[in-house]
Design an enzyme around this catalytic site. Sequence first.
Site, PDB file in Angstrom:
ATOM      1  N   TYR A  99     -10.463  -5.179  19.998  1.00  0.00           N
ATOM      2  CA  TYR A  99     -10.104  -6.511  19.483  1.00  0.00           C
ATOM      3  C   TYR A  99     -10.601  -7.548  20.492  1.00  0.00           C
ATOM      4  CZ  TYR A  99      -6.814  -4.285  16.200  1.00  0.00           C
ATOM      5  OH  TYR A  99      -6.241  -3.535  15.192  1.00  0.00           O
ATOM      6  N   LYS A 159      -1.086  -4.216   9.663  1.00  0.00           N
ATOM      7  CA  LYS A 159       0.272  -3.891   9.220  1.00  0.00           C
ATOM      8  C   LYS A 159       0.442  -3.856   7.696  1.00  0.00           C
ATOM      9  CE  LYS A 159       2.272  -3.584  13.228  1.00  0.00           C
ATOM     10  NZ  LYS A 159       1.810  -2.279  13.718  1.00  0.00           N
ATOM     11  N   HIS A 178      -5.490   7.941  17.464  1.00  0.00           N
ATOM     12  CA  HIS A 178      -5.804   7.031  18.567  1.00  0.00           C
ATOM     13  C   HIS A 178      -4.566   6.798  19.433  1.00  0.00           C
ATOM     14  CE1 HIS A 178      -9.640   4.965  16.805  1.00  0.00           C
ATOM     15  NE2 HIS A 178      -9.728   6.276  16.834  1.00  0.00           N
ATOM     16  N   TYR A 202       2.291  -2.483  17.984  1.00  0.00           N
ATOM     17  CA  TYR A 202       1.058  -2.005  17.346  1.00  0.00           C
ATOM     18  C   TYR A 202       1.272  -0.624  16.699  1.00  0.00           C
ATOM     19  CZ  TYR A 202      -3.884  -1.363  16.425  1.00  0.00           C
ATOM     20  OH  TYR A 202      -5.086  -1.175  15.793  1.00  0.00           O
ATOM     21  N   PRO A 235      -4.715  -9.513   8.766  1.00  0.00           N
ATOM     22  CA  PRO A 235      -5.041  -8.111   9.040  1.00  0.00           C
ATOM     23  C   PRO A 235      -5.077  -7.741  10.525  1.00  0.00           C
ATOM     24  CG  PRO A 235      -7.023  -9.334   8.427  1.00  0.00           C
ATOM     25  CD  PRO A 235      -5.866 -10.270   8.229  1.00  0.00           C
TER      26      PRO A 235
HETATM   27  C1  PHB Z   1     -10.096  -1.697   9.698  1.00  0.00           C
HETATM   28  O1  PHB Z   1     -10.573  -0.671  10.202  1.00  0.00           O
HETATM   29  O2  PHB Z   1     -10.454  -2.102   8.585  1.00  0.00           O
HETATM   30  C2  PHB Z   1      -9.089  -2.472  10.464  1.00  0.00           C
HETATM   31  C3  PHB Z   1      -8.600  -1.955  11.641  1.00  0.00           C
HETATM   32  C4  PHB Z   1      -7.674  -2.682  12.367  1.00  0.00           C
HETATM   33  C5  PHB Z   1      -7.256  -3.907  11.930  1.00  0.00           C
HETATM   34  C6  PHB Z   1      -7.747  -4.420  10.746  1.00  0.00           C
HETATM   35  C7  PHB Z   1      -8.667  -3.713  10.009  1.00  0.00           C
HETATM   36  O3  PHB Z   1      -6.368  -4.599  12.668  1.00  0.00           O
END
Ligand code: PHB
Length: 391
Positions: free
Chosen positions: A201, A297, A72, A385, A293
Amino acid sequence: MRTQVAIIGAGPAGLFLGHLLQRAGVDAVILERKDRAYVEGRVRAGVLEQVTVDLMERLGLDARMRREGLVHGGTNLASDGEVFRIDMAELTGGSTVMVYGQQEVMKDLFDAAETRGVPIVFDARNVALHDIDGDHPYVTWEKGGLEQRLDCDVVAGCDGYHGVSRGAIPAAVQRTFERVYPFGWLGVLAEVPPCDHELIYCNHERGFALASMRSPTRSRYYIQCSLDEDIADWSDARFWDELCLRLGPEAASRVTRGPSFEKTIAPLRSFVTEPMRHGRLFLAGDAAHIVPPTGAKGMNLAVSDVVMLSEALIEHFQENSAAGIDGYSARALARVWKAERFSWWFTSLTHRFPDRDGFDRKMQLAELAYIKSSRAAQVTLAENYVGLPLV
Ligand code: PHB
Ligand code: APR
């Protein structure tokens, strides 16, 4: 039994460390409380920073990740349903992340441990650390009703937040820092194509949502929920309805609904203990720190810790130099605190805080609007990120 490094815990931190030491010819034994199926079965995040991708490659474990993982170059923020893209690759001079589930990483690590002979003792009950302050530490445990003992030069505490290692450090020399967030994440896995080719997000009046994935046919979605929520109240239909509301009409129109095969609520926490070394005990990963989460990280920090720890231990055993092990805690914590800051900030920006008022919400929306309009702000988000360099 005797070894150079006793590693407690076969999560990502313990397994990566075991592989790194074995490759350098340093003896290590991994002691794990559970069995392989349990450790591998735990559903965790799935975004690998360059540091983690590089380590998989360095260990020769990247073949399946290159085939099945999704690269990505961007990620998306949504503010009350309006989505905008952060072009991470362009903003950082080419850095990307790899979407490859932690469960897949664990499978690759366990398979290779078997073929390469990295020793793992599963079902090690009542692991206890002894004499970490002295020159002859050892670890004891029970297996099959028998008490076992492993003498070693150092202990690596890779046993996660609920492990025993951190507790072996006297409280008088330990400082902990913590933030518990007043909400959780309700996460769902479903065998349906993701709604977007990248992650989204979302900050929404009703709370945070995240659209993620495991593969082109498997979606991972989360919505912010309250901590006293009963999972039984969340039918699949209710989950999809709420998710779609928060994603906004445009992204929602691309959501494919389907039966969930995993549905759990997880709390969010920031936590750090300092220092990450006491005597002959070295902590790494979740044993020393937890991040919410939101920045994905957790596993990446475990990886940067054990890369640094392996360098320090290899220097200690092969060059008889204490410089690396003496500097380990400060070096690891410098990177940990930056990731803690980013994870806390990204959580604060995107979630609904039940105890906050309209002013706080306006601040979030103004900051999101600023990020949208400012390349400088986008660079800051993107470089954090994709992961800060190991220094
Ligand atoms: C996930 O795909 O489980 C996931 C992806 C990004 C995040 C947290 C969890 O920031
Ligand atoms: N004795 C032996 N093993 C133990 C003990 C103990 N007393 N306590 C815990 N363990 C094991 C757990 O069963 C687990 O397999 O230690 C391992 C710790 O693994 P993680 O919790 O995954 O921690 P870590 O390896 O630091 O990885 C951190 O991975 O799992 C994610 O959310 C986590 O993203 C974070 C990252």
